[in-house]
Design a protein around this motif. Structure first.
Motif, PDB file in Angstrom:
ATOM      1  N   ALA A  46      10.134  58.593  17.507  1.00 29.31           N
ATOM      2  CA  ALA A  46      10.851  59.387  16.622  1.00 29.31           C
ATOM      3  C   ALA A  46      10.037  61.012  16.913  1.00 29.31           C
ATOM      4  CB  ALA A  46      10.282  59.001  15.265  1.00 29.31           C
ATOM      5  N   ARG A  47       8.728  61.109  17.092  1.00 31.50           N
ATOM      6  CA  ARG A  47       8.343  62.617  17.227  1.00 31.50           C
ATOM      7  C   ARG A  47       8.924  62.983  18.558  1.00 31.50           C
ATOM      8  NH1 ARG A  47       2.017  63.664  16.007  1.00 31.50           N
ATOM      9  NH2 ARG A  47       2.172  62.694  13.609  1.00 31.50           N
ATOM     10  N   LEU A  48       8.932  62.174  19.483  1.00 27.79           N
ATOM     11  CA  LEU A  48       9.690  62.952  20.960  1.00 27.79           C
ATOM     12  C   LEU A  48      10.935  62.906  20.771  1.00 27.79           C
ATOM     13  CD1 LEU A  48       7.671  60.441  23.562  1.00 27.79           C
ATOM     14  CD2 LEU A  48       7.108  62.821  22.860  1.00 27.79           C
ATOM     15  N   LYS A  56      -1.605  58.643  26.620  1.00 26.27           N
ATOM     16  CA  LYS A  56      -2.014  58.984  28.164  1.00 26.27           C
ATOM     17  C   LYS A  56      -0.798  58.886  29.036  1.00 26.27           C
ATOM     18  CE  LYS A  56      -5.288  58.615  31.941  1.00 26.27           C
ATOM     19  NZ  LYS A  56      -6.441  57.886  32.404  1.00 26.27           N
ATOM     20  N   SER A  57      -0.216  57.476  28.706  1.00 29.34           N
ATOM     21  CA  SER A  57       1.022  57.453  29.712  1.00 29.34           C
ATOM     22  C   SER A  57       2.140  58.368  29.381  1.00 29.34           C
ATOM     23  CB  SER A  57       1.405  55.816  29.432  1.00 29.34           C
ATOM     24  OG  SER A  57       2.553  55.682  30.481  1.00 29.34           O
ATOM     25  N   VAL A  58       2.393  58.605  28.036  1.00 31.28           N
ATOM     26  CA  VAL A  58       3.517  59.646  27.851  1.00 31.28           C
ATOM     27  C   VAL A  58       3.332  61.174  28.165  1.00 31.28           C
ATOM     28  CG1 VAL A  58       4.812  60.565  25.948  1.00 31.28           C
ATOM     29  CG2 VAL A  58       4.384  58.078  25.561  1.00 31.28           C
ATOM     30  N   VAL A  59       2.102  61.297  27.977  1.00 33.32           N
ATOM     31  CA  VAL A  59       1.516  62.663  28.638  1.00 33.32           C
ATOM     32  C   VAL A  59       1.684  62.971  30.148  1.00 33.32           C
ATOM     33  CG1 VAL A  59      -0.498  64.334  29.017  1.00 33.32           C
ATOM     34  CG2 VAL A  59      -0.025  63.061  26.795  1.00 33.32           C
ATOM     35  N   GLU A  60       1.363  61.919  30.663  1.00 35.73           N
ATOM     36  CA  GLU A  60       1.326  61.945  32.357  1.00 35.73           C
ATOM     37  C   GLU A  60       3.100  61.721  32.614  1.00 35.73           C
ATOM     38  OE1 GLU A  60      -0.804  58.701  33.403  1.00 35.73           O
ATOM     39  OE2 GLU A  60      -2.766  59.924  33.718  1.00 35.73           O
ATOM     40  N   ALA A  61       3.834  61.012  32.231  1.00 38.80           N
ATOM     41  CA  ALA A  61       4.925  61.088  32.557  1.00 38.80           C
ATOM     42  C   ALA A  61       5.858  62.145  32.108  1.00 38.80           C
ATOM     43  CB  ALA A  61       5.893  59.716  31.796  1.00 38.80           C
ATOM     44  N   ALA A  62       5.559  62.958  31.054  1.00 42.56           N
ATOM     45  CA  ALA A  62       6.353  64.051  30.695  1.00 42.56           C
ATOM     46  C   ALA A  62       5.733  65.428  31.306  1.00 42.56           C
ATOM     47  CB  ALA A  62       6.136  64.176  29.276  1.00 42.56           C
ATOM     48  N   GLY A  63       4.444  65.196  31.991  1.00 43.23           N
ATOM     49  CA  GLY A  63       4.034  66.168  32.817  1.00 43.23           C
ATOM     50  C   GLY A  63       3.093  67.202  31.830  1.00 43.23           C
ATOM     51  N   GLU A 102       2.946  50.838  30.588  1.00 46.27           N
ATOM     52  CA  GLU A 102       4.160  51.692  31.408  1.00 46.27           C
ATOM     53  C   GLU A 102       5.003  52.187  30.232  1.00 46.27           C
ATOM     54  OE1 GLU A 102       6.024  49.549  34.320  1.00 46.27           O
ATOM     55  OE2 GLU A 102       4.223  49.502  35.461  1.00 46.27           O
ATOM     56  N   VAL A 103       5.384  53.272  30.214  1.00 49.61           N
ATOM     57  CA  VAL A 103       6.203  54.126  29.336  1.00 49.61           C
ATOM     58  C   VAL A 103       7.446  54.659  29.951  1.00 49.61           C
ATOM     59  CG1 VAL A 103       6.658  55.351  27.362  1.00 49.61           C
ATOM     60  CG2 VAL A 103       4.572  54.278  27.429  1.00 49.61           C
ATOM     61  N   GLU A 104       8.567  54.477  29.523  1.00 49.81           N
ATOM     62  CA  GLU A 104       9.663  55.080  30.188  1.00 49.81           C
ATOM     63  C   GLU A 104      10.844  55.364  29.044  1.00 49.81           C
ATOM     64  OE1 GLU A 104      11.122  52.254  33.307  1.00 49.81           O
ATOM     65  OE2 GLU A 104      11.462  50.727  31.645  1.00 49.81           O
ATOM     66  N   GLU A 105      11.709  56.092  29.463  1.00 48.85           N
ATOM     67  CA  GLU A 105      13.006  56.452  28.632  1.00 48.85           C
ATOM     68  C   GLU A 105      13.864  55.483  28.548  1.00 48.85           C
ATOM     69  OE1 GLU A 105      14.859  60.285  29.880  1.00 48.85           O
ATOM     70  OE2 GLU A 105      12.973  61.246  29.426  1.00 48.85           O
ATOM     71  N   SER A 106      14.631  55.024  27.439  1.00 49.51           N
ATOM     72  CA  SER A 106      15.410  54.064  27.361  1.00 49.51           C
ATOM     73  C   SER A 106      16.464  54.576  26.410  1.00 49.51           C
ATOM     74  CB  SER A 106      14.559  52.770  26.638  1.00 49.51           C
ATOM     75  OG  SER A 106      15.533  51.697  26.640  1.00 49.51           O
ATOM     76  N   GLU A 141      -7.067  66.672  22.330  1.00 48.96           N
ATOM     77  CA  GLU A 141      -5.721  66.651  21.952  1.00 48.96           C
ATOM     78  C   GLU A 141      -5.338  65.254  21.996  1.00 48.96           C
ATOM     79  OE1 GLU A 141      -4.278  71.110  23.234  1.00 48.96           O
ATOM     80  OE2 GLU A 141      -4.830  69.557  24.895  1.00 48.96           O
ATOM     81  N   MET A 142      -5.752  64.619  23.067  1.00 46.30           N
ATOM     82  CA  MET A 142      -5.049  63.377  23.019  1.00 46.30           C
ATOM     83  C   MET A 142      -5.531  62.160  21.638  1.00 46.30           C
ATOM     84  SD  MET A 142      -4.557  61.796  26.929  1.00 46.30           S
ATOM     85  CE  MET A 142      -6.081  62.190  27.431  1.00 46.30           C
ATOM     86  N   LEU A 143      -6.877  62.476  21.478  1.00 46.72           N
ATOM     87  CA  LEU A 143      -7.439  61.645  20.232  1.00 46.72           C
ATOM     88  C   LEU A 143      -6.715  62.261  18.947  1.00 46.72           C
ATOM     89  CD1 LEU A 143     -11.130  62.007  21.155  1.00 46.72           C
ATOM     90  CD2 LEU A 143     -10.135  59.818  21.064  1.00 46.72           C
TER      91      LEU A 143
END
Length: 257
Positions: free
Chosen positions: A58-60, A94-101, A25-29, A108-110
């Motif tokens: 850092a990238r985000l 994958k979790s970040v991609v889904e959370a950010a839409g 699970e990844v969420e903003e903090s 691309e994920m690889l």
């Protein structure tokens, strides 16, 4: 067989039966943090994952909180840290991609996971190979910069997984480039010959890669040669042992080529 500064092929095997699961699970903090629960894989795994998350944040340009839970089945007492790291980092992306839409395809994920690894200081080409096999769900021959080749022989192979050992002093600089080039050639040819023998269902494949890989691991990293019918494979700054069935040193798993 990983050789610093060189690009070698790898055989990556997939088991048809799931032996571990990863929940991410990844969420903003307000600050970037990583928690890892469940099966413990050692500080090398923890540091690598935390470096991956820090680099991704850092990238985000956005601090993130990553919560990771690892579970393994009763079939395996010595989970391979490198394989689980490969699966973990794919799950994080994958979790970040889904959370950010976002919409990213598998390639691309690889590529994203690989580039984050490089920036985070991990940058191991066999980790890329593991992620490729996980994404495809098939055993492959992998060489960085080239399209993976599916083995697709239908052969089933049993191996005992026996856990990790520390490596010794790296002597790459002592050996020098002429010898490193020769060792790269040797280990690369061993993989190509092993692939051919696998496709011919020959029984001497393990002995071939066992002799070649164990010798190179000793030359480069001072890893003592196993006495039983076992061979070393790369892990996270360590080596991971696999053996032929019957040694009684680990858990038997089936792989499909």
């Amino acid at each position: 067989m990983p050789i610093p500064g060189k690009i070698n092929p790898y055989i990556v095997l997939i088991t048809p039966n799931p032996v571990f699961s990863i929940d991410v699970e990844v969420e903003e903090s307000e600050t970037t943090s990583t928690t890892i629960d469940g099966v413990r894989l050692g500080w090398r795994y923890d540091i690598a994952v935390k470096s991956f998350v820090d680099t991704l944040a850092a990238r985000l340009e956005q601090p993130i909180k990553a919560s990771i839970v690892i579970r393994t089945s009763d079939a395996i007492a010595y989970p391979p840290a490198a394989s689980i790291y490969a699966a973990t980092t794919l799950a994080i992306v994958k979790s970040v991609v889904e959370a950010a839409g976002y919409e990213l395809d598998s390639r691309e994920m690889l590529d994203s996971a690989s580039s984050i690894d490089d920036e985070a200081g991990v940058g191991l080409d066999y980790i890329d190979g593991l992620r490729e096999a996980i994404m495809l769900g098939k055993s492959i021959v992998y060489r960085r910069g080239e399209e993976p080749v599916e083995l697709s022989t239908g052969t089933r192979l049993e191996l005992e997984l026996v856990g990790e050992e520390d490596i010794g002093e790296e002597v790459v600089e002592v050996l020098g480039d002429p010898l490193l080039s020769a060792l790269t050639r040797l280990s690369g040819l061993a993989v190509l010959e092993a692939v051919q023998r696998l496709r011919e269902s020959r029984e001497d494949v393990f002995k071939l890669v066992q002799r070649a890989d164990n010798a190179v691991f000793y030359l480069l990293y001072g890893v003592e040669t196993p006495r039983a019918d076992c061979k070393w494979t790369p892990s996270l700054q360590r080596v991971y042992g696999i053996c032929k069935p019957g040694t009684g040193l680990g858990d038997i798993l089936e792989f499909v080529l």
